[in-house]
Design a protein around this motif. Structure first.
Motif, PDB file in Angstrom:
ATOM      1  N   THR A   1       4.072  15.968   2.857  1.00  0.00           N
ATOM      2  CA  THR A   1       3.439  15.738   4.080  1.00  0.00           C
ATOM      3  C   THR A   1       2.421  14.196   4.067  1.00  0.00           C
ATOM      4  OG1 THR A   1       1.273  17.154   3.731  1.00  0.00           O
ATOM      5  CG2 THR A   1       3.808  18.434   4.726  1.00  0.00           C
TER       6      THR A   1
ATOM      7  N   GLU B   1      13.259  25.550   4.475  1.00  0.00           N
ATOM      8  CA  GLU B   1      12.289  24.790   5.673  1.00  0.00           C
ATOM      9  C   GLU B   1      11.059  26.391   5.105  1.00  0.00           C
ATOM     10  OE1 GLU B   1      13.484  24.546   9.218  1.00  0.00           O
ATOM     11  OE2 GLU B   1      13.748  22.342   9.233  1.00  0.00           O
ATOM     12  N   ASP B   2       9.698  25.189   5.161  1.00  0.00           N
ATOM     13  CA  ASP B   2       8.168  26.062   4.160  1.00  0.00           C
ATOM     14  C   ASP B   2       7.408  25.759   4.982  1.00  0.00           C
ATOM     15  OD1 ASP B   2       7.680  28.610   3.399  1.00  0.00           O
ATOM     16  OD2 ASP B   2       8.908  28.410   1.311  1.00  0.00           O
ATOM     17  N   LYS B   3       6.114  25.861   4.980  1.00  0.00           N
ATOM     18  CA  LYS B   3       4.690  25.516   5.585  1.00  0.00           C
ATOM     19  C   LYS B   3       3.221  25.529   4.314  1.00  0.00           C
ATOM     20  CE  LYS B   3       3.683  28.807   8.628  1.00  0.00           C
ATOM     21  NZ  LYS B   3       4.364  29.445   9.566  1.00  0.00           N
TER      22      LYS B   3
ATOM     23  N   PHE C   1      -0.977  23.884   9.792  1.00  0.00           N
ATOM     24  CA  PHE C   1       0.056  24.056   8.660  1.00  0.00           C
ATOM     25  C   PHE C   1       1.136  23.114   8.987  1.00  0.00           C
ATOM     26  CE2 PHE C   1      -1.273  27.239  11.891  1.00  0.00           C
ATOM     27  CZ  PHE C   1      -1.349  28.733  10.849  1.00  0.00           C
ATOM     28  N   GLN C   2       1.102  23.020   7.772  1.00  0.00           N
ATOM     29  CA  GLN C   2       2.259  21.209   7.330  1.00  0.00           C
ATOM     30  C   GLN C   2       3.570  21.442   6.859  1.00  0.00           C
ATOM     31  OE1 GLN C   2      -0.481  19.660   4.403  1.00  0.00           O
ATOM     32  NE2 GLN C   2      -2.251  19.093   6.024  1.00  0.00           N
ATOM     33  N   PRO C   3       4.289  20.723   7.226  1.00  0.00           N
ATOM     34  CA  PRO C   3       5.550  21.696   7.145  1.00  0.00           C
ATOM     35  C   PRO C   3       6.054  20.931   6.253  1.00  0.00           C
ATOM     36  CG  PRO C   3       5.726  19.802   9.012  1.00  0.00           C
ATOM     37  CD  PRO C   3       3.937  19.869   8.537  1.00  0.00           C
TER      38      PRO C   3
END
Ligand SMILES: [Zn+2]
Length: 345
Positions: free
Chosen positions: A43, A8-10, A24-26
């Protein structure tokens, strides 16, 4: 032992959609536990959901404009489509219910047939009925039996590209039935990795997978007859649903109830796609080598939604998937399963 690997990142940006505040978008990277193919969850779910919806007026216009010249409509399918050689199928073409099977005019592989599945020139996705698909599958498997018995064909597939954005050149609902001596890349991987898994853990990977999916309850949809349905952990395409045929590795082992169950499950998924505003899809029913019982492999089916019929078509295939072979999706499979579960109740 099955591991669902996820990173998982953003992504960080000042978004004009939020008065240029820091946003911030996952994003997520996932890996399929058996094939190791990778996929990412991007996203913009609401944005992409709107872009992929159907223009119903355009769809009706296309159906009207293409009907008169259609070779798969009832009068022409019985007179103008290709015929099989007499030593292969003496009748030239075969029919069952509304379905007719005949050779593909432009063969994809050594054995390439088409089944026009209905007399109607166009079906909306909620109009596909299990009986229509079942009759088509029965013709398909008869053809595959002949390809196996006469030509020794080893690999087989049954698939559907629905409407132009889905890859079809003819609007009339039809499926592809293909057999050859060359393995598909994914089937080769399944055979190789499935065998490794079996030798290492003394267990069929797909049986273990279904047990695990049932236990987790995040992506499992339900059982129809001998088939198990779920959304995969790392889908290759949007709204992907997978089915497995319990304990069977190739089409020649399937019985009538297996084909009925697949037809039933696929129609349930199509109803869901229709309710989402989609009009196009692909599915493939895949098999291990014909006539070989492999205890380490289960056959199955995969279905995905495709970009709908639209005046300004935005393809859901881009370089990332076409060249770099990354899967990508917008809606996580756990969310798709949540919405789809009622269709399998
Ligand atoms: Zn037609």
């Amino acid at each position: 032992m099955i591991r669902f690997k996820k990173l998982e990142d953003k992504a960080i940006l000042h978004s004009p959609l939020k008065d240029f505040e820091l946003d911030f978008q996952p994003v997520e990277y996932r890996q399929d536990p058996i094939s190791h193919l990778t996929t990412f969850v991007r996203t913009g779910r609401a944005f992409w959901a709107g872009i992929y919806k159907t223009d119903d007026a355009l769809l009706e216009k296309l159906a009207r404009e293409t009907q008169d010249k259609c070779f798969f409509c009832p009068d022409k399918v019985a007179t103008a489509t290709p015929r099989f050689p007499a030593d292969f199928i003496p009748e030239g073409r075969l029919t069952r219910g509304e379905a007719t099977i005949f050779p593909n005019l432009f063969a994809q592989k050594e054995y390439s047939a088409i089944v026009a599945i209905t007399k109607k020139h166009h079906l909306k996705l909620d109009e596909f009925q299990p009986d229509l698909l079942y009759d088509a599958f029965k013709l398909a498997v008869l053809y595959l039996h002949r390809a196996y018995e006469i030509g020794g064909a080893k690999y087989a597939e049954i698939g559907c590209n629905y409407l132009y954005p889905g890859g079809a050149s003819i609007m009339h609902p039809h499926i592809q039935v293909i057999a050859s001596h060359g393995a598909h890349y994914l089937i080769d991987i399944y055979i190789e990795k499935g065998k490794e898994h079996y030798e290492r853990y003394c267990q069929n990977y797909w049986e273990e997978l279904i047990k695990k999916e049932k236990r987790l309850g995040e992506r499992y949809l339900g059982k129809i007859g001998s088939t198990e349905w779920f959304t995969p952990f790392a889908p290759i395409r949007e709204d992907e649903v997978n089915a497995l045929v319990w304990g069977k590795s190739n089409f020649l082992e399937f019985d009538d109830s297996d084909w009925q169950s697949l037809a039933d499950g696929l129609c349930r998924v199509l109803k869901y796609y229709y309710d989402q505003g989609f009009s196009c899809f692909n599915y493939a029913i895949y098999s291990g080598p014909l006539g070989q019982k492999l205890s380490f492999l289960w056959a199955g089916a995969k279905i995905v939604s495709r970009t709908s019929v639209q005046p300004y078509p935005v393809s859901d295939n881009w370089y990332s998937s076409n060249i770099l072979l990354d899967g990508f999706i917008t809606e996580p499979p756990e969310e798709v399963a949540k919405a789809l579960r009622t269709y399998f109740a």
